[in-house]
Write a protein that holds these residues in place. Sequence first.
Motif, mmCIF file in Angstrom:
data_model
loop_
_atom_site.group_PDB
_atom_site.id
_atom_site.type_symbol
_atom_site.label_atom_id
_atom_site.label_comp_id
_atom_site.label_asym_id
_atom_site.label_seq_id
_atom_site.Cartn_x
_atom_site.Cartn_y
_atom_site.Cartn_z
ATOM 1 N N PRO A 1 12.156 9.461 73.781
ATOM 2 C CA PRO A 1 11.654 10.480 73.248
ATOM 3 C C PRO A 1 12.333 10.984 71.702
ATOM 4 O O PRO A 1 13.126 10.392 71.479
ATOM 5 N N LEU A 2 11.295 11.203 70.703
ATOM 6 C CA LEU A 2 11.798 11.358 69.391
ATOM 7 C C LEU A 2 11.781 12.934 69.131
ATOM 8 O O LEU A 2 10.749 13.771 69.576
ATOM 9 N N PRO A 3 13.150 13.373 68.606
ATOM 10 C CA PRO A 3 12.981 14.698 68.346
ATOM 11 C C PRO A 3 12.149 15.215 67.158
ATOM 12 O O PRO A 3 11.672 14.483 66.431
ATOM 13 N N LYS A 4 11.786 16.328 67.154
ATOM 14 C CA LYS A 4 10.872 16.733 66.083
ATOM 15 C C LYS A 4 11.108 16.223 64.856
ATOM 16 O O LYS A 4 10.417 15.812 63.763
ATOM 17 N N LEU A 5 12.442 16.357 64.238
ATOM 18 C CA LEU A 5 12.920 15.896 62.943
ATOM 19 C C LEU A 5 12.710 14.401 62.620
ATOM 20 O O LEU A 5 12.762 14.162 61.388
ATOM 21 N N PHE A 6 12.576 13.484 63.531
ATOM 22 C CA PHE A 6 12.352 12.393 63.464
ATOM 23 C C PHE A 6 10.918 11.996 63.447
ATOM 24 O O PHE A 6 10.420 10.748 63.003
ATOM 25 N N ARG A 7 10.020 12.753 63.654
ATOM 26 C CA ARG A 7 8.562 12.489 63.941
ATOM 27 C C ARG A 7 7.718 12.110 62.642
ATOM 28 O O ARG A 7 7.395 13.117 61.755
ATOM 29 N N MET A 8 7.451 11.033 62.358
ATOM 30 C CA MET A 8 6.375 10.655 61.276
ATOM 31 C C MET A 8 5.197 10.403 61.115
ATOM 32 O O MET A 8 4.435 10.022 60.357
ATOM 33 N N THR A 9 4.693 10.238 62.555
ATOM 34 C CA THR A 9 3.295 10.029 62.909
ATOM 35 C C THR A 9 2.374 11.118 63.485
ATOM 36 O O THR A 9 3.312 11.945 64.267
ATOM 37 N N LYS A 10 1.328 11.151 63.403
ATOM 38 C CA LYS A 10 0.300 12.068 64.287
ATOM 39 C C LYS A 10 -0.872 11.200 64.801
ATOM 40 O O LYS A 10 -1.535 10.654 64.145
ATOM 41 N N GLY A 11 -1.068 11.449 66.150
ATOM 42 C CA GLY A 11 -2.251 10.580 66.704
ATOM 43 C C GLY A 11 -2.196 9.282 66.307
ATOM 44 O O GLY A 11 -3.094 8.583 66.433
ATOM 45 N N GLY A 12 -0.887 8.817 66.317
ATOM 46 C CA GLY A 12 -0.715 7.243 66.043
ATOM 47 C C GLY A 12 -0.758 6.895 64.644
ATOM 48 O O GLY A 12 -0.835 5.714 64.347
ATOM 49 N N LYS A 13 -1.078 7.774 63.899
ATOM 50 C CA LYS A 13 -1.126 7.462 62.410
ATOM 51 C C LYS A 13 -0.050 8.142 61.513
ATOM 52 O O LYS A 13 0.617 8.991 62.008
ATOM 53 N N ILE A 14 0.143 7.314 60.402
ATOM 54 C CA ILE A 14 1.371 8.026 59.555
ATOM 55 C C ILE A 14 1.055 9.362 59.089
ATOM 56 O O ILE A 14 -0.276 9.625 58.856
ATOM 57 N N ASP A 15 1.738 10.392 59.214
ATOM 58 C CA ASP A 15 1.931 11.914 58.706
ATOM 59 C C ASP A 15 1.630 11.904 57.233
ATOM 60 O O ASP A 15 2.852 11.984 56.543
ATOM 61 N N GLU A 16 0.629 11.730 56.538
ATOM 62 C CA GLU A 16 0.419 11.521 54.995
ATOM 63 C C GLU A 16 0.798 12.880 54.306
ATOM 64 O O GLU A 16 1.619 13.009 53.234
ATOM 65 N N ALA A 17 0.931 14.131 55.134
ATOM 66 C CA ALA A 17 1.079 15.198 54.657
ATOM 67 C C ALA A 17 2.786 15.225 54.292
ATOM 68 O O ALA A 17 3.276 15.890 53.238
ATOM 69 N N LEU A 18 3.318 14.605 54.997
ATOM 70 C CA LEU A 18 4.993 14.419 54.958
ATOM 71 C C LEU A 18 5.342 14.067 53.543
ATOM 72 O O LEU A 18 6.436 14.422 52.871
ATOM 73 N N PHE A 19 4.580 12.799 53.145
ATOM 74 C CA PHE A 19 4.824 12.452 51.856
ATOM 75 C C PHE A 19 4.127 12.893 50.662
ATOM 76 O O PHE A 19 4.222 12.568 49.640
ATOM 77 N N GLN A 20 3.639 14.252 51.006
ATOM 78 C CA GLN A 20 3.314 14.986 49.713
ATOM 79 C C GLN A 20 3.957 16.442 49.882
ATOM 80 O O GLN A 20 3.433 17.229 48.754
ATOM 81 N N GLY A 21 4.824 16.432 50.591
ATOM 82 C CA GLY A 21 5.963 17.634 50.162
ATOM 83 C C GLY A 21 5.629 18.486 51.349
ATOM 84 O O GLY A 21 6.271 19.603 51.444
ATOM 85 N N ASP A 22 5.062 18.309 52.714
ATOM 86 C CA ASP A 22 4.916 19.203 53.719
ATOM 87 C C ASP A 22 6.187 18.637 54.515
ATOM 88 O O ASP A 22 5.912 17.823 55.426
ATOM 89 N N THR A 23 7.158 19.317 54.335
ATOM 90 C CA THR A 23 8.446 18.709 55.060
ATOM 91 C C THR A 23 8.376 19.271 56.536
ATOM 92 O O THR A 23 7.996 20.054 56.889
ATOM 93 N N ILE A 24 9.180 18.433 57.059
ATOM 94 C CA ILE A 24 9.306 18.786 58.650
ATOM 95 C C ILE A 24 9.892 20.216 59.187
ATOM 96 O O ILE A 24 9.262 20.846 60.056
ATOM 97 N N ASN A 25 10.847 20.320 58.213
ATOM 98 C CA ASN A 25 11.636 21.799 58.369
ATOM 99 C C ASN A 25 11.641 22.303 57.280
ATOM 100 O O ASN A 25 11.606 21.873 56.173
ATOM 101 N N THR A 26 12.399 23.704 57.151
ATOM 102 C CA THR A 26 12.460 24.233 55.760
ATOM 103 C C THR A 26 13.552 23.794 55.081
ATOM 104 O O THR A 26 14.732 23.736 55.374
#
Length: 390
Positions: free
Chosen positions: A222-247
């Motif tokens: 299992p991956l903790p929330k802080l490690f998750r980089m995909t959504k629905g099997g695809k890279i979470d592009e928002a993370l790489f635009q500044g939409d950080t996982i946590n504050t």
Amino acid sequence: MMTTAPAARPANPNFSSGPCSKRPGWSLEALKGAALGRSHRSAVGKAKLKQAIDLTREVLEVPASHRIAIVPGSDTGAVEMAMWSLLGARGVEVLAWESFGAIWVTDAVKQLRLPNTKATVADFGKLPDLAAVDFENDVIFTWNGTTAGVRVPNADWIPADRAGLTICDATSAAFAMELDYDKLDVVTFSWQKIMGGEAAHGVLILGPRAVERLESFTPSWPLPKLFRMTKGGKIDEALFQGDTINTPSMLCVEDYIDALQWGRSVGGLKGLIARADANAKVVADYVARTPWLDFLAEDPATLTNTGVCLKIVDPALTALPAPLQAAFAKDLVALIENAGVAYDFGAYRDAPPGLRIWCGATVEASDVAALTPWLDWAYAEVRSGLAKAA
């Protein structure tokens, strides 16, 4: 031997290897534009985070093929985020030649307990045999050994047609050394290194091969929330635009933006490397004329230009038991720190006894030069005290 304290002092006494010295001329005024009291998900908050990512790409000359994200947990968080998310698809080889590389060995062998894992470990001051690395495996390594003063000289040892991924901890190399992003599938660093930013934030850079792995392979754990980089099997592009996982701290983000803007003003990556090289040369020139001191790095081709690690080679001291050698080095550092001349330049706690002088770009060469006579003075003082005690 010098018996009187030098008259000149470094204008900036901070030589810590992390958090590193603030840029020249820094003051709290640099943070006046911070988006304080605002959500990091507000338009202004996202714009600041995106600005930090864009400036990182510009100053580090990261190619468009690679994605950049701001992640929690400093460089440690970034490396472990990559390890927990990417490893397990094939064998793993972890290279270590200093304290932080040893942590990644522990993570792979004892925490993730990955099958087909090989740890290749070299002593402080040395690199392992890079020609023997099997790139059918995923390979994890530090570009620059923060606690050993040893770096890989280049990426020539990494094949372009490798099967496995390369995961590179570049936390004391980014902004001071040329990184070959075509050879690096994952690059991590913390902005409290090199650029003198504030702690707790990491930067994760993913190449296309790492993205392909994320989208084609799911780890068995299992991956903790802080490690998750995909959504629905695809890279979470928002993370790489500044939409950080946590504050994130918007105050720290503003400080990083300021450091990046300064880096751009001194010539970008080439200018920052030149500053670090100039600082390291001051130390090298000093070592060349100082018989009691030498580099921890054994091969000059592997000598770092950031956390320069030195060992005491006076035969009268190296003949002492290891605890007394360590005490001598600590006393030398403490004498200078107590005089208010320079701070935080002792060897890392796990490293051999000695000194570690930070020479990254935010340090001025004139301050490194002003420190060196104090080293001679403190050495003479502590050695004299040792002789009297004997």
